[in-house]
Motif scaffolding. Structure first.
Motif, PDB file in Angstrom:
ATOM      1  N   VAL A  29       0.867  -1.175   0.000  1.00 37.56           N
ATOM      2  CA  VAL A  29       0.000   0.000   0.000  1.00 37.56           C
ATOM      3  C   VAL A  29       0.902   1.223   0.000  1.00 37.56           C
ATOM      4  O   VAL A  29       1.730   1.380   0.900  1.00 37.56           O
ATOM      5  CB  VAL A  29      -0.913   0.029   1.245  1.00 37.56           C
ATOM      6  CG1 VAL A  29      -1.847   1.232   1.199  1.00 37.56           C
ATOM      7  CG2 VAL A  29      -1.698  -1.263   1.360  1.00 37.56           C
ATOM      8  N   PHE A 153      -5.731  -6.389  -5.491  1.00 36.18           N
ATOM      9  CA  PHE A 153      -4.577  -6.053  -4.673  1.00 36.18           C
ATOM     10  C   PHE A 153      -3.399  -5.541  -5.495  1.00 36.18           C
ATOM     11  O   PHE A 153      -2.300  -5.374  -4.972  1.00 36.18           O
ATOM     12  CB  PHE A 153      -4.151  -7.263  -3.837  1.00 36.18           C
ATOM     13  CG  PHE A 153      -5.249  -7.767  -2.937  1.00 36.18           C
ATOM     14  CD1 PHE A 153      -5.716  -6.989  -1.883  1.00 36.18           C
ATOM     15  CD2 PHE A 153      -5.842  -9.001  -3.155  1.00 36.18           C
ATOM     16  CE1 PHE A 153      -6.740  -7.438  -1.060  1.00 36.18           C
ATOM     17  CE2 PHE A 153      -6.863  -9.460  -2.344  1.00 36.18           C
ATOM     18  CZ  PHE A 153      -7.309  -8.683  -1.295  1.00 36.18           C
ATOM     19  N   VAL A 158      -5.305  -0.683  -5.586  1.00 37.38           N
ATOM     20  CA  VAL A 158      -5.184  -0.290  -4.183  1.00 37.38           C
ATOM     21  C   VAL A 158      -5.151   1.227  -4.051  1.00 37.38           C
ATOM     22  O   VAL A 158      -5.843   1.803  -3.205  1.00 37.38           O
ATOM     23  CB  VAL A 158      -3.921  -0.918  -3.553  1.00 37.38           C
ATOM     24  CG1 VAL A 158      -3.700  -0.379  -2.144  1.00 37.38           C
ATOM     25  CG2 VAL A 158      -4.050  -2.439  -3.509  1.00 37.38           C
ATOM     26  N   LEU A 165     -10.517  -0.008   0.511  1.00 37.33           N
ATOM     27  CA  LEU A 165     -10.256  -1.452   0.501  1.00 37.33           C
ATOM     28  C   LEU A 165     -10.261  -2.027   1.908  1.00 37.33           C
ATOM     29  O   LEU A 165     -10.532  -3.213   2.109  1.00 37.33           O
ATOM     30  CB  LEU A 165      -8.905  -1.719  -0.174  1.00 37.33           C
ATOM     31  CG  LEU A 165      -8.483  -3.160  -0.402  1.00 37.33           C
ATOM     32  CD1 LEU A 165      -9.455  -3.883  -1.329  1.00 37.33           C
ATOM     33  CD2 LEU A 165      -7.073  -3.212  -0.978  1.00 37.33           C
TER      34      LEU A 165
END
Length: 261
Positions: A29, A153, A158, A165
């Motif tokens: 992330v 993902f 993301v 998410l």
């Protein structure tokens, strides 16, 4: 951490590849918003948080302190290390490694959902991420994603979810036919969102549990899927625009559902 060629840095950078994400069950992330939401709403899934010295100071209250309070691993890294880990050119000094959640359709149905959305053959990362974000904003109970759709993902998906998410269940790898049958068995009506629909969105009965079924960006819904749904619903176009794109149409439909909730 100051060596951009270390094994740890290479292992984080490798998460940009789908095969590595599938093997490890982890994803990256990037950026303060996504990392903040992961730390705040899914701390048990966060494995490591990486920040530059500048970001450590800037996001002390939003990210660093909550992460340490949750006993997460927080690492200070150089800008060169973060750049080597990240897929984007401008990760804003923050990155986290997170374990992918794996909710099931049965988990979602057990909660008695009122509003769902099913993505079938959705391939564009920005569209998929924006639908997840829109579903979150509209108060949907979950987003369902077919096995033929983009990997939620992946870095681009993301980022485009802007942290959503981590706010609602996202069930992936679903067989569309089996999912529609299971929804019907659970008393959830399915509405195909399609320009060929004879029912206009304002006329659709959204008072009960239901699921919006969205098709591919280029060709829409397969005929068989559209015919399997309980009803085909069309978003009315009042101006000269030929159509709405997938993410816009999904958000409009979800907000119509929210008005009935």
């Amino acid at each position: 951490m100051d060596n951009p060629r270390s094994d740890r840095v290479r292992s984080v950078a490798a998460l940009s590849k789908r095969s590595v994400r599938a093997r490890t069950g982890r994803f990256a992330v990037e950026g303060p918003q996504g990392v903040r939401e992961a730390v705040r709403h899914a701390p048990a899934s966060v494995r490591d948080v990486y920040l530059t010295a500048e970001a450590m100071a800037r996001y002390a209250a939003d990210i660093v302190e909550p992460a340490r309070a949750a006993r997460l691993w927080v690492h200070e890294v150089t800008p060169e290390v973060l750049a080597a880990m990240a897929e984007t050119d401008a990760p804003q000094g923050v990155l986290a490694v997170v374990e992918a959640a794996a909710p099931t359709l049965e988990d979602v149905l057990a909660g008695g959902p009122r509003i769902l959305v099913l993505l079938t053959h959705v391939r564009d990362p920005g569209n998929a991420g924006t639908v997840i974000r829109g579903a979150d904003a509209a108060g949907a109970d979950a987003v369902l994603v077919s096995e033929a759709s983009v990997d939620v993902f992946s870095p681009k998906v993301v980022r485009s979810t802007a942290g959503s998410l981590f706010h609602l269940p996202v069930v992936t790898g679903l067989d569309v036919d089996a999912t529609l049958a299971r929804l019907r068995g659970a008393g959830v009506r399915t509405y195909a969102a399609d320009g060929s629909g004879t029912t206009l969105l304002p006329d659709a009965d959204l008072s009960g549990p239901h699921c919006w079924v969205m098709g591919n960006e280029a060709w829409g819904l397969d005929d068989a899927v559209r015919d399997t749904c309980d009803e085909v619903v069309r978003v009315p176009i009042h101006g000269l625009a030929e159509s709405l794109n997938l993410a816009m149409a999904a958000t409009v439909c979800l907000y119509a559902s929210a008005a009935h909730r």
